[in-house]
Enzyme design. Structure first.
Site, PDB file in Angstrom:
ATOM      1  N   GLY A  97       0.785  -1.232   0.000  1.00 40.94           N
ATOM      2  CA  GLY A  97       0.000   0.000   0.000  1.00 40.94           C
ATOM      3  C   GLY A  97       0.812   1.276   0.000  1.00 40.94           C
ATOM      4  O   GLY A  97       0.301   2.335   0.363  1.00 40.94           O
ATOM      5  N   SER A  98       2.072   1.215  -0.475  1.00 40.18           N
ATOM      6  CA  SER A  98       2.872   2.449  -0.442  1.00 40.18           C
ATOM      7  C   SER A  98       2.396   3.465  -1.480  1.00 40.18           C
ATOM      8  O   SER A  98       2.494   4.673  -1.250  1.00 40.18           O
ATOM      9  CB  SER A  98       4.363   2.141  -0.608  1.00 40.18           C
ATOM     10  OG  SER A  98       4.657   1.712  -1.915  1.00 40.18           O
ATOM     11  N   ASN A  99       1.871   3.000  -2.599  1.00 44.31           N
ATOM     12  CA  ASN A  99       1.313   3.948  -3.579  1.00 44.31           C
ATOM     13  C   ASN A  99       0.048   4.601  -3.036  1.00 44.31           C
ATOM     14  O   ASN A  99      -0.164   5.803  -3.211  1.00 44.31           O
ATOM     15  CB  ASN A  99       1.043   3.245  -4.910  1.00 44.31           C
ATOM     16  CG  ASN A  99       2.300   3.143  -5.755  1.00 44.31           C
ATOM     17  OD1 ASN A  99       2.772   4.134  -6.297  1.00 44.31           O
ATOM     18  ND2 ASN A  99       2.855   1.946  -5.833  1.00 44.31           N
ATOM     19  N   LYS A 139      -5.519  -8.859  -8.692  1.00 45.12           N
ATOM     20  CA  LYS A 139      -6.653  -9.655  -9.177  1.00 45.12           C
ATOM     21  C   LYS A 139      -7.285  -8.934 -10.356  1.00 45.12           C
ATOM     22  O   LYS A 139      -7.138  -7.716 -10.497  1.00 45.12           O
ATOM     23  CB  LYS A 139      -7.704  -9.795  -8.063  1.00 45.12           C
ATOM     24  CG  LYS A 139      -7.209 -10.512  -6.832  1.00 45.12           C
ATOM     25  CD  LYS A 139      -7.140 -11.995  -7.060  1.00 45.12           C
ATOM     26  CE  LYS A 139      -6.549 -12.714  -5.863  1.00 45.12           C
ATOM     27  NZ  LYS A 139      -6.338 -14.128  -6.113  1.00 45.12           N
ATOM     28  N   HIS A 160       1.704   0.304 -13.094  1.00 44.66           N
ATOM     29  CA  HIS A 160       2.538  -0.890 -13.328  1.00 44.66           C
ATOM     30  C   HIS A 160       4.004  -0.478 -13.328  1.00 44.66           C
ATOM     31  O   HIS A 160       4.358   0.533 -13.940  1.00 44.66           O
ATOM     32  CB  HIS A 160       2.154  -1.535 -14.662  1.00 44.66           C
ATOM     33  CG  HIS A 160       2.880  -2.822 -14.906  1.00 44.66           C
ATOM     34  ND1 HIS A 160       2.532  -3.995 -14.280  1.00 44.66           N
ATOM     35  CD2 HIS A 160       3.956  -3.105 -15.686  1.00 44.66           C
ATOM     36  CE1 HIS A 160       3.360  -4.958 -14.675  1.00 44.66           C
ATOM     37  NE2 HIS A 160       4.230  -4.439 -15.525  1.00 44.66           N
ATOM     38  N   ASP A 176      -2.732  -5.711 -17.004  1.00 46.38           N
ATOM     39  CA  ASP A 176      -1.752  -4.739 -17.511  1.00 46.38           C
ATOM     40  C   ASP A 176      -2.004  -4.386 -18.981  1.00 46.38           C
ATOM     41  O   ASP A 176      -1.082  -4.272 -19.786  1.00 46.38           O
ATOM     42  CB  ASP A 176      -0.316  -5.289 -17.344  1.00 46.38           C
ATOM     43  CG  ASP A 176      -0.019  -5.647 -15.903  1.00 46.38           C
ATOM     44  OD1 ASP A 176      -0.498  -4.927 -15.003  1.00 46.38           O
ATOM     45  OD2 ASP A 176       0.674  -6.662 -15.671  1.00 46.38           O
TER      46      ASP A 176
HETATM   47  C1  GAR Z   1       3.760  -1.416  -7.275  1.00 43.22           C
HETATM   48  O1  GAR Z   1       5.085  -1.537  -7.690  1.00 43.22           O
HETATM   49  C2  GAR Z   1       2.823  -1.489  -8.465  1.00 43.22           C
HETATM   50  O2  GAR Z   1       3.320  -0.855  -9.607  1.00 43.22           O
HETATM   51  C3  GAR Z   1       2.734  -2.974  -8.676  1.00 43.22           C
HETATM   52  O3  GAR Z   1       2.600  -3.488  -7.379  1.00 43.22           O
HETATM   53  C4  GAR Z   1       3.353  -2.663  -6.485  1.00 43.22           C
HETATM   54  C5  GAR Z   1       2.476  -2.308  -5.305  1.00 43.22           C
HETATM   55  O4  GAR Z   1       3.233  -1.654  -4.303  1.00 43.22           O
HETATM   56  N1  GAR Z   1       1.625  -3.336  -9.533  1.00 43.22           N
HETATM   57  C6  GAR Z   1       1.695  -4.311 -10.442  1.00 43.22           C
HETATM   58  O5  GAR Z   1       2.682  -5.015 -10.590  1.00 43.22           O
HETATM   59  C7  GAR Z   1       0.452  -4.500 -11.295  1.00 43.22           C
HETATM   60  N2  GAR Z   1       0.681  -5.453 -12.319  1.00 43.22           N
HETATM   61  P1  GAR Z   1       2.492  -0.906  -3.120  1.00 43.22           P
HETATM   62  O6  GAR Z   1       1.499  -1.897  -2.519  1.00 43.22           O
HETATM   63  O7  GAR Z   1       3.578  -0.560  -2.141  1.00 43.22           O
HETATM   64  O8  GAR Z   1       1.798   0.311  -3.674  1.00 43.22           O
END
Ligand code: GAR
Length: 195
Positions: free
Chosen positions: A11-13, A88, A106, A147
């Site tokens: 969940g950092s984004n 998912k 992504h 994606d």
């Molecule tokens: C991020 O790097 C995002 O780009 C990736 O999952 C990570 C989630 O990090 N998403 C994918 O790979 C989608 N195909 P986060 O939970 O720290 O935000």
């Protein structure tokens, strides 16, 4: 603009967006966070921030998952849905109701290094194995495939000599945080049209 999030992990984004909204850097309000993973950092971060957070998965909701996700997004009046590390696929009802209103982030330059199985360290390992000198971040509209869907914005990140998947992941993730906020800002201001 009211935002709804789906996230599976750390969940950092999500946190980057919550912080930007709080600081007034992004004219948006995170309204709801949904995760398929009851132990996800994303649910914890949402709760810490006082944002309604739900664990909705095929285990908790079976066949009714798509409807439950859509219902939660609607109840909290989400106008734009952000997949922030959601591993998912979304169901047809949610996709139809929010067509062109769901974006995914992504950690690579799609269409390269995307698709099923291409998440987390796998992506960065594949980039290094392929000998790429550049990778990046893609934010795109979501459709039925992983994606896939129209690219809205991309940011480039260098691959440096000696990079491991871990060092590259760190550099890309840092860029993700600023780029997601920047891109959502452009979407909110209508500078990136979704239709
Ligand atoms: C991020 O790097 C995002 O780009 C990736 O999952 C990570 C989630 O990090 N998403 C994918 O790979 C989608 N195909 P986060 O939970 O720290 O935000």
């Amino acid at each position: 603009m009211n935002l709804g999030f789906l996230a599976s992990g750390r969940g950092s984004n999500l946190q980057a967006v919550i912080d930007a909204c709080r600081r007034g850097e992004l004219a948006a309000t995170p309204r709801v966070v949904i995760s398929n993973n009851s132990a996800s950092g994303a649910l914890e971060r949402a709760r810490q921030a006082g944002i309604p957070a739900y664990h909705l998965s095929s285990h908790t909701h079976g066949e009714g998952l798509d409807e439950a996700i859509l219902e939660a997004l609607r109840r909290h009046e989400a106008q734009l849905v952000v997949l922030a590390g959601y591993m998912k696929k979304l169901g047809p009802r949610t996709l139809a109701a929010y067509r062109n209103r769901i974006v995914n982030i992504h950690p690579a330059l799609l269409p390269k290094f995307g698709g099923q199985g291409m998440y987390g360290m796998n992506v960065h390992q594949a980039v290094i194995t392929a000998g790429e000198r550049e990778t990046g971040v893609t934010i795109h509209l979501v459709d039925e495939e992983y994606d896939h869907g129209a690219t809205l914005a991309q940011a480039r990140v260098p691959v440096l000599p000696g990079d491991t998947p871990e060092t590259l992941a760190r550099r890309v993730l840092e860029r993700e945080h600023t780029f997601l906020v920047e891109t959502l800002g452009k979407i909110v201001r209508g500078e990136i049209p979704l239709d």
